[in-house]
Design a protein around this motif. Structure first.
Motif, mmCIF file in Angstrom:
data_model
loop_
_atom_site.group_PDB
_atom_site.id
_atom_site.type_symbol
_atom_site.label_atom_id
_atom_site.label_comp_id
_atom_site.label_asym_id
_atom_site.label_seq_id
_atom_site.Cartn_x
_atom_site.Cartn_y
_atom_site.Cartn_z
ATOM 1 N N LEU A 84 7.816 -39.926 -12.730
ATOM 2 C CA LEU A 84 7.506 -40.819 -13.845
ATOM 3 C C LEU A 84 7.764 -42.283 -13.475
ATOM 4 O O LEU A 84 6.954 -43.170 -13.793
ATOM 5 N N ILE A 85 8.876 -42.539 -12.794
ATOM 6 C CA ILE A 85 9.233 -43.922 -12.443
ATOM 7 C C ILE A 85 8.226 -44.525 -11.475
ATOM 8 O O ILE A 85 7.702 -45.627 -11.682
ATOM 9 N N PHE A 86 7.926 -43.804 -10.395
ATOM 10 C CA PHE A 86 7.045 -44.376 -9.378
ATOM 11 C C PHE A 86 5.592 -44.410 -9.830
ATOM 12 O O PHE A 86 4.828 -45.292 -9.405
ATOM 13 N N SER A 87 5.182 -43.477 -10.692
ATOM 14 C CA SER A 87 3.832 -43.573 -11.273
ATOM 15 C C SER A 87 3.716 -44.849 -12.093
ATOM 16 O O SER A 87 2.733 -45.600 -11.975
ATOM 17 N N GLY A 88 4.717 -45.097 -12.921
ATOM 18 C CA GLY A 88 4.709 -46.298 -13.740
ATOM 19 C C GLY A 88 4.747 -47.564 -12.915
ATOM 20 O O GLY A 88 4.034 -48.534 -13.194
ATOM 21 N N HIS A 89 5.580 -47.556 -11.864
ATOM 22 C CA HIS A 89 5.714 -48.760 -11.045
ATOM 23 C C HIS A 89 4.424 -49.079 -10.298
ATOM 24 O O HIS A 89 3.966 -50.234 -10.281
ATOM 25 N N PHE A 90 3.821 -48.080 -9.668
ATOM 26 C CA PHE A 90 2.657 -48.374 -8.841
ATOM 27 C C PHE A 90 1.386 -48.570 -9.651
ATOM 28 O O PHE A 90 0.459 -49.236 -9.187
ATOM 29 N N ALA A 91 1.324 -47.999 -10.839
ATOM 30 C CA ALA A 91 0.220 -48.367 -11.732
ATOM 31 C C ALA A 91 0.318 -49.859 -12.047
ATOM 32 O O ALA A 91 -0.688 -50.586 -12.091
ATOM 33 N N PHE A 92 1.549 -50.329 -12.248
ATOM 34 C CA PHE A 92 1.809 -51.742 -12.525
ATOM 35 C C PHE A 92 1.535 -52.610 -11.299
ATOM 36 O O PHE A 92 0.751 -53.569 -11.343
ATOM 37 N N PHE A 93 2.166 -52.270 -10.173
ATOM 38 C CA PHE A 93 2.173 -53.173 -9.025
ATOM 39 C C PHE A 93 0.813 -53.244 -8.330
ATOM 40 O O PHE A 93 0.402 -54.303 -7.865
ATOM 41 N N THR A 94 0.091 -52.121 -8.267
ATOM 42 C CA THR A 94 -1.202 -52.116 -7.584
ATOM 43 C C THR A 94 -2.201 -53.051 -8.254
ATOM 44 O O THR A 94 -3.025 -53.685 -7.589
#
Length: 399
Positions: A226-236
């Motif tokens: 959940l954390i990394f999905s949220g982060h990389f949706a944001f950062f990409t």
């Protein structure tokens, strides 16, 4: 210095091999710089290759997808090979990948280069915690992990703002070519200082299943997804957001990404301080703060100065994530650190794939604001999962 009591379950040297730890840090710097570059070069890459930004974002997805399988399989596939040579091979792959991407005439060939990077990324992260536990005494494992993950933060400082800035000056292909340099330097340094590290445990796919059955492991892996999905949706899709919603130019975007990287480094440095007080609260605090920040960006994203502050705070929160979850791993499954590391890497790379791929679909349909809203929901769900379901073992403290 805080330390996982159970870390002693893996054989550790009497004296720390700090040059070896730093050589791994340089290798990580090259890997993460190469991984993060598409986020800051998405627009020129898409224009040059004649594809949409959403499609270009799948370069991140491809790397993450291969890293997922590499993280799961690398321990079993290399169970009879000295870990020294396996780690050196990852540095070699990173350099080759960067050169291939720089010279790729088409998106298909670019993806091949990104796939090679995925092999190196997944393999290294699967072994990172276990390797740190073999290079330094048990009480110094958190310090070794902090050094390795500080390299991640430094790569973030370099990759995002310099990638954006240099891409505007010399082109995105030349920027990718430059990222081969840290891979080559890391390879040479590792040949010099890495000690022989014969495999300690005979790992197999069955070992992965046994690790998954341990109490609290599945909940922890779900939280990381959940954390990394949220982060990389944001950062990409951060650069397109800043361009289209905030109306920011290249210079402003470079400064915002620089602020993200610098404050991310600070967050990594502060992680040990927060972990020593409460690992559970640290694991929950980071995604909770990131979720709130994503919601604020959807509301006030047209204000460029405020965007810079919010993105920097995001960097601070995310800086605590890798150290926190590696510490959780070392304390929860110290006797099967490589296999557990593979599962953690697979979860993270699955999350990156889902975040980048799902973010690309949402971006093409509803724009960056829709991506950030979805990111916030994932991150707040991660915080709730940590607080309600993740099992955290007490950490011993060693001066």
């Amino acid at each position: 210095m805080n330390s996982c009591t159970a870390a002693a379950a893996t054989s550790a040297p009497a004296k720390a091999a700090w040059p070896a730890v730093w050589s791994l840090g340089l290798g990580v710097f090259g890997l993460i710089t190469a991984e993060f570059l598409p986020a800051s070069l998405l627009t020129p890459m898409a224009s040059s290759l004649g594809i949409s930004e959403g499609t270009a974002g799948q370069a991140v997805t491809a790397t993450a997808l291969v890293a997922l399988f590499s993280g799961l399989l690398i321990t079993a596939a290399t169970r009879n090979i000295d870990r020294r040579w396996v780690l050196i091979f990852f540095s070699f792959l990173q350099a080759v990948s960067s050169v291939m991407v720089a010279w790729a005439p088409s998106f298909d060939l670019l993806l091949v280069g990104r796939l090679l990077l995925g092999v190196a990324l997944g393999g290294f992260w699967a072994m990172s915690t276990a390797t740190a536990m073999r290079l330094v005494p048990a009480a110094q494992v958190p310090k070794a992990l902090a050094i390795i993950f500080s390299s991640v933060s430094m790569a973030t400082v370099v990759a995002a703002p310099l990638g954006s800035f240099l891409g505007n000056l010399i082109g995105w292909r030349a920027v990718f070519a430059l990222t081969a340099l840290p891979g080559v330097l890391a390879l040479l340094w590792q040949l010099w200082v890495l000690p022989a590290m014969k495999p300690e445990n005979v790992s197999s796919l069955h070992t992965l299943i046994k690790v998954l059955k341990r109490p609290g492991v599945v909940a922890g892996l779900l939280s990381t997804i959940l954390i990394f999905s949220g982060h990389f949706a944001f950062f990409t899709y951060l650069r397109p957001f800043l361009e289209k919603v905030a109306g920011a130019g290249v210079d402003a975007i470079s400064l915002i990404l620089l602020a993200f990287g610098v404050v991310n480094f600070i967050g990594t440095s502060l992680a040990g301080h927060f972990i020593s007080r409460s690992l559970r609260h640290t694991l929950a605090l980071a995604p909770g703060l990131m979720g709130v920040l994503a919601l604020l960006l959807t509301l006030f994203g047209h204000l460029t100065l405020l965007d810079g502050v919010l993105v920097a705070l995001w960097g601070l929160a995310f800086g605590m994530v890798p150290v926190g979850w590696s510490t959780w791993l070392a304390s929860t499954v110290p006797d099967e650190a490589e296999s557990a590391g593979g599962l953690l890497v697979a979860s993270i790379q699955l999350a990156i794939s889902a975040g980048a791929a799902g973010g690309g679909i949402i971006f093409d349909m509803n724009g960056a604001t829709g991506v950030f809203t979805g990111s916030a929901l994932l991150l707040l769900a991660a915080m709730a999962t940590v607080l309600l379901a993740v099992r955290v073992k007490p950490l011993a403290t060693t001066e």
